[in-house]
Design an enzyme around this catalytic site. Structure first.
Site, mmCIF file in Angstrom:
data_model
loop_
_atom_site.group_PDB
_atom_site.id
_atom_site.type_symbol
_atom_site.label_atom_id
_atom_site.label_comp_id
_atom_site.label_asym_id
_atom_site.label_seq_id
_atom_site.Cartn_x
_atom_site.Cartn_y
_atom_site.Cartn_z
ATOM 1 N N SER A 1 0.823 -1.208 0.000
ATOM 2 C CA SER A 1 0.000 0.000 0.000
ATOM 3 C C SER A 1 0.854 1.252 0.000
ATOM 4 O O SER A 1 0.358 2.337 -0.279
ATOM 5 C CB SER A 1 -0.859 0.053 1.260
ATOM 6 O OG SER A 1 -1.644 -1.081 1.381
ATOM 7 N N GLU B 1 -4.004 0.212 -9.247
ATOM 8 C CA GLU B 1 -2.994 1.272 -9.337
ATOM 9 C C GLU B 1 -1.692 0.559 -9.727
ATOM 10 O O GLU B 1 -1.192 -0.279 -8.973
ATOM 11 C CB GLU B 1 -2.864 1.954 -7.963
ATOM 12 C CG GLU B 1 -2.310 3.340 -7.977
ATOM 13 C CD GLU B 1 -2.316 3.981 -6.580
ATOM 14 O OE1 GLU B 1 -2.391 3.270 -5.557
ATOM 15 O OE2 GLU B 1 -2.226 5.213 -6.516
ATOM 16 N N HIS C 1 -1.312 -2.547 -7.277
ATOM 17 C CA HIS C 1 -2.038 -2.232 -6.052
ATOM 18 C C HIS C 1 -3.533 -2.414 -6.259
ATOM 19 O O HIS C 1 -4.195 -1.594 -6.893
ATOM 20 C CB HIS C 1 -1.700 -0.782 -5.651
ATOM 21 C CG HIS C 1 -2.225 -0.375 -4.329
ATOM 22 N ND1 HIS C 1 -2.444 0.931 -3.976
ATOM 23 C CD2 HIS C 1 -2.581 -1.108 -3.249
ATOM 24 C CE1 HIS C 1 -2.910 0.985 -2.746
ATOM 25 N NE2 HIS C 1 -3.002 -0.240 -2.286
ATOM 26 N N ASN D 1 -3.638 6.238 -1.836
ATOM 27 C CA ASN D 1 -3.448 6.250 -0.373
ATOM 28 C C ASN D 1 -2.850 7.554 0.132
ATOM 29 O O ASN D 1 -3.060 7.930 1.284
ATOM 30 C CB ASN D 1 -2.595 5.064 0.075
ATOM 31 C CG ASN D 1 -3.430 3.799 0.140
ATOM 32 O OD1 ASN D 1 -4.645 3.881 0.313
ATOM 33 N ND2 ASN D 1 -2.801 2.658 -0.010
HETATM 34 P P1 NAD Z 1 -3.428 -9.493 6.166
HETATM 35 O O1 NAD Z 1 -2.882 -9.246 7.517
HETATM 36 O O2 NAD Z 1 -4.893 -9.706 6.024
HETATM 37 O O3 NAD Z 1 -2.699 -10.751 5.485
HETATM 38 C C1 NAD Z 1 -1.309 -10.865 5.409
HETATM 39 C C2 NAD Z 1 -0.950 -12.346 5.198
HETATM 40 O O4 NAD Z 1 0.443 -12.434 4.923
HETATM 41 C C3 NAD Z 1 -1.232 -13.221 6.432
HETATM 42 O O5 NAD Z 1 -2.054 -14.318 6.059
HETATM 43 C C4 NAD Z 1 0.161 -13.682 6.845
HETATM 44 O O6 NAD Z 1 0.172 -14.989 7.416
HETATM 45 C C5 NAD Z 1 0.885 -13.654 5.501
HETATM 46 N N1 NAD Z 1 2.340 -13.671 5.634
HETATM 47 C C6 NAD Z 1 3.133 -13.090 6.574
HETATM 48 N N2 NAD Z 1 4.423 -13.389 6.343
HETATM 49 C C7 NAD Z 1 4.459 -14.173 5.219
HETATM 50 C C8 NAD Z 1 5.510 -14.800 4.467
HETATM 51 N N3 NAD Z 1 6.785 -14.696 4.832
HETATM 52 N N4 NAD Z 1 5.169 -15.530 3.380
HETATM 53 C C9 NAD Z 1 3.880 -15.660 3.010
HETATM 54 N N5 NAD Z 1 2.852 -15.085 3.683
HETATM 55 C C10 NAD Z 1 3.126 -14.347 4.771
HETATM 56 O O7 NAD Z 1 -2.941 -8.243 5.264
HETATM 57 P P2 NAD Z 1 -3.659 -7.636 3.971
HETATM 58 O O8 NAD Z 1 -4.625 -6.596 4.402
HETATM 59 O O9 NAD Z 1 -4.087 -8.751 3.073
HETATM 60 O O10 NAD Z 1 -2.426 -6.846 3.320
HETATM 61 C C11 NAD Z 1 -1.494 -7.506 2.496
HETATM 62 C C12 NAD Z 1 -0.773 -6.471 1.648
HETATM 63 O O11 NAD Z 1 -1.718 -5.785 0.824
HETATM 64 C C13 NAD Z 1 -0.050 -5.386 2.455
HETATM 65 O O12 NAD Z 1 1.118 -5.028 1.799
HETATM 66 C C14 NAD Z 1 -1.056 -4.253 2.451
HETATM 67 O O13 NAD Z 1 -0.445 -2.993 2.637
HETATM 68 C C15 NAD Z 1 -1.629 -4.390 1.060
HETATM 69 N N6 NAD Z 1 -2.949 -3.799 0.848
HETATM 70 C C16 NAD Z 1 -3.902 -3.906 1.815
HETATM 71 C C17 NAD Z 1 -5.155 -3.347 1.581
HETATM 72 C C18 NAD Z 1 -6.253 -3.474 2.607
HETATM 73 O O14 NAD Z 1 -7.267 -2.766 2.489
HETATM 74 N N7 NAD Z 1 -6.132 -4.343 3.593
HETATM 75 C C19 NAD Z 1 -5.437 -2.699 0.368
HETATM 76 C C20 NAD Z 1 -4.434 -2.653 -0.612
HETATM 77 C C21 NAD Z 1 -3.188 -3.207 -0.366
#
Ligand code: NAD
Length: 285
Positions: free
Chosen positions: A121, A154, A142, A192
């Site tokens: 993000s 994005e 993104h 963002n």
């Molecule tokens: P989340 O906490 O829901 O999920 C993250 C996952 O990553 C977990 O299941 C965790 O076990 C896994 N993980 C951790 N270490 C790992 C590794 N070494 N190998 C494989 N998996 C691993 O987080 P999320 O909200 O899905 O966010 C994930 C990414 O997407 C982040 O970079 C976040 O900034 C980005 N993002 C999030 C949103 C949102 O609204 N939540 C929107 C756009 C982008």
């Protein structure tokens, strides 16, 4: 016109990872979804199955289409399974060191034509790409939350991202039915950079007791025509993710206008992360 990849690796099965896996599988692509946590993989597959069932109930997908999409997804804990993919999208926890470690592992597994992408993000695409032997094959893709619903992609070019990698990514966006915008790498990118300070300000307003969470949200929905209030949106994004983004904006721009609201830090410290923990600014029991 560049060809879209046909086999996608998704690293991380959380909120975003399982959504990305779902849209890719529904679009006919083979998907390998990895996580470090077996339980996260199971939760991810349960979410995808529930979402696809809902699409069947709404007649947006046939039963055969649902079964075929589910059959296209394999899950695992081993990075070696990414070898057969031609695009890997990293969607693990928002943490620089973790992402650098994951990208080194991914880079060591995939073939030399594969595109490697991150769904970060806020973290610099240029900085993440620099750990790879071939940073020209690295790009930001993104997605927005919830992935199956939000149409925007994005697409972020780092300093080294090649035109070919960008063209393949635009073809991928078309395949999965998303509308891409291309932006230059910068902290928080475009959406963002604008959205998160607005949500952070809403948290300051709540913290100062100016209005209830419900009234803050109603104000922005009814007065600004936002489809969802900023605090409800924060719960959907995940308060830990939101805090990470604010910290990146604050650190990278060295500008106090991006300081995270103390209440946001308090909520994260308490483990109240929003919908994913069933408690954030609202309760989801
Ligand atoms: P989340 O906490 O829901 O999920 C993250 C996952 O990553 C977990 O299941 C965790 O076990 C896994 N993980 C951790 N270490 C790992 C590794 N070494 N190998 C494989 N998996 C691993 O987080 P999320 O909200 O899905 O966010 C994930 C990414 O997407 C982040 O970079 C976040 O900034 C980005 N993002 C999030 C949103 C949102 O609204 N939540 C929107 C756009 C982008």
């Amino acid at each position: 016109m560049a060809t879209s990849p046909s086999a996608i690796g998704v690293v991380g099965a959380g909120t975003m990872g399982n959504g990305i896996a779902q849209v890719c599988a529904v679009a006919g692509l083979a998907v390998t979804m990895l996580d470090v946590d077996e339980a996260a993989l199971k939760r991810g597959m349960d979410t995808i199955t529930r979402n696809l069932d809902r699409m069947v109930a709404k007649e947006k997908l046939t039963t055969a289409g649902r079964d075929a999409a589910l059959a296209r997804i394999t899950t695992g804990l081993d990075y070696a399974t990414l070898r057969s993919t031609d695009m890997v999208i990293e969607a693990a926890t928002e943490n620089l060191d973790l992402k650098l470690k994951i990208l080194r592992q991914v880079g060591a597994c995939v073939g030399e034509d594969a595109v490697i992408a991150t769904n970060t993000s806020s973290i610099s695409i240029t900085q993440l790409g620099a750990v790879l032997d071939a940073p020209e094959r690295f790009i930001g893709i993104h997605f927005f939350n919830p992935v199956p619903v939000m149409s925007l992609l994005e697409v972020i070019r780092g300093v080294e991202t090649s035109d070919g990698t960008h063209a393949t990514t635009m073809a991928f966006a078309k395949t999965v039915g998303k509308s891409p915008i291309t932006v230059r790498n910068s902290p928080g990118f475009v959406v963002n950079r604008i959205l998160c300070p607005m949500i952070n300000e809403a948290i300051f307003v709540l913290q100062e007791g100016l209005a209830s969470a419900e009234d803050v949200d109603a104000g922005m929905r009814l007065g600004c025509n936002h489809p969802i209030g900023p605090l409800a949106l924060a719960d959907m994004i995940g308060l830990d993710t939101l805090l990470s983004i604010m910290l990146v904006l604050h650190d990278e721009f060295c500008d106090p206008k991006y300081r995270p609201a103390p209440l946001l830090k308090e909520m994260v410290a308490a483990g109240r992360l929003g919908r994913k923990t069933r408690q954030g600014f609202y309760s989801y029991t």
